[in-house]
Design a protein around this motif. Structure first.
Motif, PDB file in Angstrom:
ATOM      1  N   TRP A 149       0.841  -1.203   0.000  1.00  0.00           N
ATOM      2  CA  TRP A 149       0.000   0.000   0.000  1.00  0.00           C
ATOM      3  C   TRP A 149       0.882   1.261   0.000  1.00  0.00           C
ATOM      4  N   THR A 150       1.928   1.217   0.851  1.00  0.00           N
ATOM      5  CA  THR A 150       2.846   2.369   0.897  1.00  0.00           C
ATOM      6  C   THR A 150       3.569   2.555  -0.442  1.00  0.00           C
ATOM      7  N   TRP A 151       4.053   1.452  -1.008  1.00  0.00           N
ATOM      8  CA  TRP A 151       4.781   1.528  -2.278  1.00  0.00           C
ATOM      9  C   TRP A 151       3.906   2.067  -3.400  1.00  0.00           C
ATOM     10  N   GLY A 163       1.209   3.909  -3.182  1.00  0.00           N
ATOM     11  CA  GLY A 163       0.900   5.318  -2.967  1.00  0.00           C
ATOM     12  C   GLY A 163       2.042   6.212  -3.394  1.00  0.00           C
ATOM     13  N   ASN A 164       3.287   5.799  -3.087  1.00  0.00           N
ATOM     14  CA  ASN A 164       4.445   6.601  -3.472  1.00  0.00           C
ATOM     15  C   ASN A 164       4.644   6.628  -4.986  1.00  0.00           C
ATOM     16  N   VAL A 165       4.454   5.483  -5.629  1.00  0.00           N
ATOM     17  CA  VAL A 165       4.641   5.396  -7.081  1.00  0.00           C
ATOM     18  C   VAL A 165       3.582   6.209  -7.826  1.00  0.00           C
ATOM     19  N   GLY A 215       2.072   8.836  -6.879  1.00  0.00           N
ATOM     20  CA  GLY A 215       2.007  10.238  -6.480  1.00  0.00           C
ATOM     21  C   GLY A 215       2.022  11.201  -7.657  1.00  0.00           C
ATOM     22  N   TYR A 271      -4.889   9.164 -10.350  1.00  0.00           N
ATOM     23  CA  TYR A 271      -4.503   8.595  -9.048  1.00  0.00           C
ATOM     24  C   TYR A 271      -5.425   7.417  -8.714  1.00  0.00           C
ATOM     25  N   ARG A 327      -5.661  -0.473   1.634  1.00  0.00           N
ATOM     26  CA  ARG A 327      -5.627   0.033   3.007  1.00  0.00           C
ATOM     27  C   ARG A 327      -6.647  -0.689   3.872  1.00  0.00           C
TER      28      ARG A 327
END
Length: 410
Positions: free
Chosen positions: A42-44, A46-48, A50, A55, A64
């Motif tokens: 989820w973190t990866w 979201g960063n990619v 951005g 989106y 999430r």
């Protein structure tokens, strides 16, 4: 859920509850990497995403939610597993309290019956005979062991009542004072040992330890050693089975050694460390109370009263000294793991040794494997694993005065 006879006649076993708690903890462990992976993905993502034009809100929200639900399930299972484990412990404690309460109620009833016999005055013997006959008639369908347990646990209270008010009062006071004293099964052994010591029937002995040469094993047989065991004076290695049957088989082999002998086996572990297994036979001399063989009736009393050895002239237990000296003579080093096995009287000695702080300070006992031994009053030391096998119809195991389903501690 399985059931067996217990205090209120039914006792649910807690094995299933404990197994369920273990399985739930395993599920928790399996969830942990999944939860971490979901969070990382989820973190990866979201960063990619951005700087992306479109989106991926829906995808990120779904990931999430999956992560949060996994975290919530993880926390729920952790709490549930803990509760299940505690439930098992609470149930076992409840069963033990119930069993002890039932035992106390039965002793109170026996005390009242004894007092009734005392009131018969000159005809007390008749009343006692009637009570004994009634007990035997009532108990005959329950089997010899259960009948013996009943008589052992109630005889003291009944005898106190039959001897009159003064003994009844003394018995009641003793029950109050003995809440934190040695368990009931050791008290008759303590009293009997005091008597035989005082009368000179048993005298303090000394211990001489020697290695038994191979030619003395099975002296009347072509085999000079237990099957599969040492085959030459030089020492030929063999495999020591790790099953409980193999452990107790070693104790059975010890009966074939010359009287008063024990077996010491060195186990070379794959990691280079060593462990030791000590095999103890049961009672070998039944005909002479105080014989040259430490595995006699006096030896059994020494083991059963080991927790109070300072009260007797023989301040120590010869079999425990035999174990320590035999280990040392075999090359065992302080701190190396030791397993004790024993049948019947040997089981009493194994449990007594594993309960003696002084012995444990010198011998690193990790486990005892015993069978047919009345040893539940020993209070084995913390950290020592115990496998104790009992036959429901074995009257010997009833001699610790502990009813099945009743628990003893320390």
């Amino acid at each position: 859920m399985s059931y067996s006879g217990g205090a209120g006649s039914i006792s649910a076993t807690v094995a299933e509850i404990s197994a369920l708690a273990v399985e739930m903890r395993q599920i928790v462990y399996m969830l942990e990497p999944l939860e971490q992976q979901l969070r990382a993905e989820w973190t990866w993502l979201g960063n990619v995403a951005g700087g992306a034009g479109a989106y991926p809100y829906a995808c990120l929200d779904a990931m999430r939610d999956a992560w949060l639900q996994s975290s919530s399930l993880h926390a729920t299972l952790v709490g549930l597993a803990a509760n299940v484990g505690q439930a098992g412990a609470n149930y076992a404690a409840s069963e033990a309290n119930t069993a002890n309460s039932v035992a106390n109620a039965r002793r109170s009833a026996a005390l009242g019956q004894g007092m009734d016999a005392w009131r018969w005055g000159p005809f007390s013997a008749v009343k006692i005979a009637l009570d004994v006959h009634g007990l035997l008639t009532t108990e005959q369908d329950r089997g010899l062991r259960d009948s013996l347990e009943t008589m052992l646990n109630q005889s003291g209270a009944y005898a106190a009542g039959a001897l009159g008010p003064s003994m009844t009062f003394a018995y009641l006071i003793s029950q109050l004072r003995n809440k934190n004293a040695p368990a009931a099964g050791t008290l008759p052994a303590l009293g009997l040992r005091k008597v035989v010591d005082g009368l000179g029937i048993a005298k303090p002995g000394t211990l001489t330890v020697r290695q038994v040469p191979e030619q003395e094993w099975h002296p009347n047989s072509e085999k000079f050693y237990p099957p599969g065991h040492a085959t030459s004076a030089a020492g030929v290695p063999w495999s020591e089975g790790s099953s409980f049957a193999a452990m107790l088989g070693g104790s059975n082999d010890a009966y074939s050694y010359p009287p008063g002998s024990i077996g010491v086996v060195r186990v070379d572990k794959p990691d280079g460390d060593r462990a030791w297994v000590v095999h103890l036979p049961g009672t070998e001399d039944w005909g002479t109370f105080d014989s040259p063989n430490p595995f006699d009736m006096e030896g059994n009393m020494e083991a059963m009263t080991a927790a109070n050895h300072e009260k007797f002239t023989q301040q120590g237990v010869l079999v425990q000294e035999l174990i320590k000296e035999s280990l040392s003579a075999s090359g065992a080093l302080p701190g190396e793991d030791v397993v004790l096995t024993g049948h019947s009287g040997g089981g009493i000695h194994a449990a007594a040794a594993a309960a003696d702080p002084d012995f444990l300070a010198e011998v690193n006992v990790q486990m005892i494997v015993i069978a047919g031994a009345p040893a539940r009053n020993a209070g084995v030391g913390e950290g020592v694993s115990v496998v104790a096998l009992e036959n429901d119809n074995d009257v010997v195991t009833a001699l610790d005065f502990v009813r099945r389903g009743q628990q003893r501690t320390g």
